[in-house]
Design a protein around this motif. Structure first.
Motif, mmCIF file in Angstrom:
data_model
loop_
_atom_site.group_PDB
_atom_site.id
_atom_site.type_symbol
_atom_site.label_atom_id
_atom_site.label_comp_id
_atom_site.label_asym_id
_atom_site.label_seq_id
_atom_site.Cartn_x
_atom_site.Cartn_y
_atom_site.Cartn_z
ATOM 1 N N ASP A 1 -1.769 6.012 2.349
ATOM 2 C CA ASP A 1 -0.857 5.997 1.204
ATOM 3 C C ASP A 1 -0.900 4.648 0.481
ATOM 4 O O ASP A 1 -1.243 3.612 1.063
ATOM 5 C CB ASP A 1 0.584 6.253 1.662
ATOM 6 N N GLU A 2 -0.524 4.671 -0.760
ATOM 7 C CA GLU A 2 -0.328 3.444 -1.540
ATOM 8 C C GLU A 2 1.140 3.047 -1.383
ATOM 9 O O GLU A 2 2.035 3.766 -1.829
ATOM 10 C CB GLU A 2 -0.679 3.714 -3.004
ATOM 11 N N ASP B 1 4.065 -0.337 -1.119
ATOM 12 C CA ASP B 1 4.392 -1.749 -1.228
ATOM 13 C C ASP B 1 5.898 -1.882 -1.420
ATOM 14 O O ASP B 1 6.529 -1.049 -2.089
ATOM 15 C CB ASP B 1 3.660 -2.381 -2.421
ATOM 16 N N HIS C 1 5.836 3.799 -3.502
ATOM 17 C CA HIS C 1 5.133 4.653 -2.546
ATOM 18 C C HIS C 1 4.448 5.788 -3.292
ATOM 19 O O HIS C 1 5.105 6.591 -3.952
ATOM 20 C CB HIS C 1 6.117 5.229 -1.513
ATOM 21 N N LYS C 2 3.132 5.853 -3.163
ATOM 22 C CA LYS C 2 2.350 6.945 -3.731
ATOM 23 C C LYS C 2 1.573 7.594 -2.588
ATOM 24 O O LYS C 2 0.574 7.060 -2.113
ATOM 25 C CB LYS C 2 1.395 6.437 -4.803
ATOM 26 N N ALA D 1 -0.955 9.640 -0.337
ATOM 27 C CA ALA D 1 -2.345 10.051 -0.495
ATOM 28 C C ALA D 1 -2.456 11.567 -0.371
ATOM 29 O O ALA D 1 -1.569 12.224 0.180
ATOM 30 C CB ALA D 1 -3.208 9.371 0.561
#
Length: 295
Positions: A141-142, A144, A155-156, A158
């Motif tokens: 996942d993205e 930070d 939060h993005k 995956a």
């Protein structure tokens, strides 16, 4: 040809033989729940009733026969805790009744554990929270986040294979426009899991992600604008109560009558067995105390 007297004698003999047969553990629990009905009724919020809670409890016990091996006071204490909080065990993850080995007293007891959805329900009852949720973060996942004067969280998720669990976070949006969030890494969640008596069974095994989400919300609890009463209710999480009844008495004594009592004979609202999402529980009535015994 049998006379009426012969038929009466045969029926009397069957009743006598039935009375001499030992009660099954399920009959014993059903009998206690029936006797506890008035106490459970007073503890429940208005949209629930004692018959429904008793049947849900018996259904939960059927799905986990190890609960029948547990001490009756701790099992009924867990049912009373669920009733007092207005949470349904088992069906939709509001709370769980988890058996564990009490090595100190050399017996099986039941631990009451609030689930992820149960924690959210309790938080929403305050009336000050617009929304509250939690999500898991995986290594693909993205993600930070930043604390300090201007905290932020991104939060993005995956797509496809997301890898192993890395973090879990919870966010609460308040009706006045504010918000609060907490982030916990997998190592911290594991440290907290290991402190639980049910660390290696129950929802920590069957619903790990849900319990991880609940753990983060529980950690954020003290920062939420909720009442002292609801704070105290959440304090009932992961405890064992054994003071709801005195030490179990024989089911053949005058204290409990099991005649005609079984899981099937307790009245039941069929809708409670569907597993469908119920309406948001109302604030439990009463002063928040747990009944000490069954009169």
């Amino acid at each position: 040809m049998a006379t009426n007297q012969d038929v009466k004698n045969q029926l009397a003999n069957r009743v006598s033989q039935s009375a001499q047969q030992p009660a099954s553990p399920e009959q014993t629990i059903a009998a206690y729940l029936k006797k506890m009905g008035p106490e459970i009724e007073r503890a429940l919020p208005s949209h629930m009733n004692a018959d429904r809670m008793a049947r849900i409890a018996l259904t939960t016990i059927r799905t986990n026969p190890m609960l029948l091996q547990c001490s009756i006071p701790s099992l009924l204490g867990a049912v009373m805790q669920a009733a007092q909080l207005g949470l349904e065990p088992g069906l939709i993850g509001h709370c769980y009744l988890v058996p564990f080995r009490n090595n100190k007293e050399n017996r099986m007891d039941v631990q009451f554990i609030i689930g992820y959805k149960g924690m959210i329900d309790l938080a929403r009852r305050s009336g000050n929270i617009e929304s509250i949720y939690s999500h898991c973060v995986y290594e693909a996942d993205e993600f930070d986040y930043e604390l300090g004067l201007h905290p932020k969280l991104h939060h993005k998720p995956a797509t496809g294979r997301r890898g192993e669990l890395k973090y879990v976070y919870a966010v609460a949006h308040f009706k006045d426009g504010g918000y609060q969030f907490e982030v916990m890494d997998k190592e911290e969640i594991e440290r907290r899991r290991k402190r639980s008596k049910a660390a290696n069974n129950g929802p920590w095994v069957t619903d790990y992600e849900e319990m991880a989400k609940k753990t983060v919300i529980r950690h954020m609890w003290k920062y939420l604008p909720i009442s002292i009463e609801i704070q105290q209710q959440a304090g009932h999480d992961e405890v064992v109560r054994k003071d709801v009844i005195s030490e179990p008495v024989s089911v053949y004594s005058e204290a409990i009558d099991i005649s005609g009592v079984s899981a099937e004979t307790i009245p039941f609202d069929d809708q409670s067995a569907t597993g469908e999402e119920q309406k948001e529980p109302e604030q439990p009535s009463g002063d928040g105390t747990i009944f000490d015994h069954v009169k």
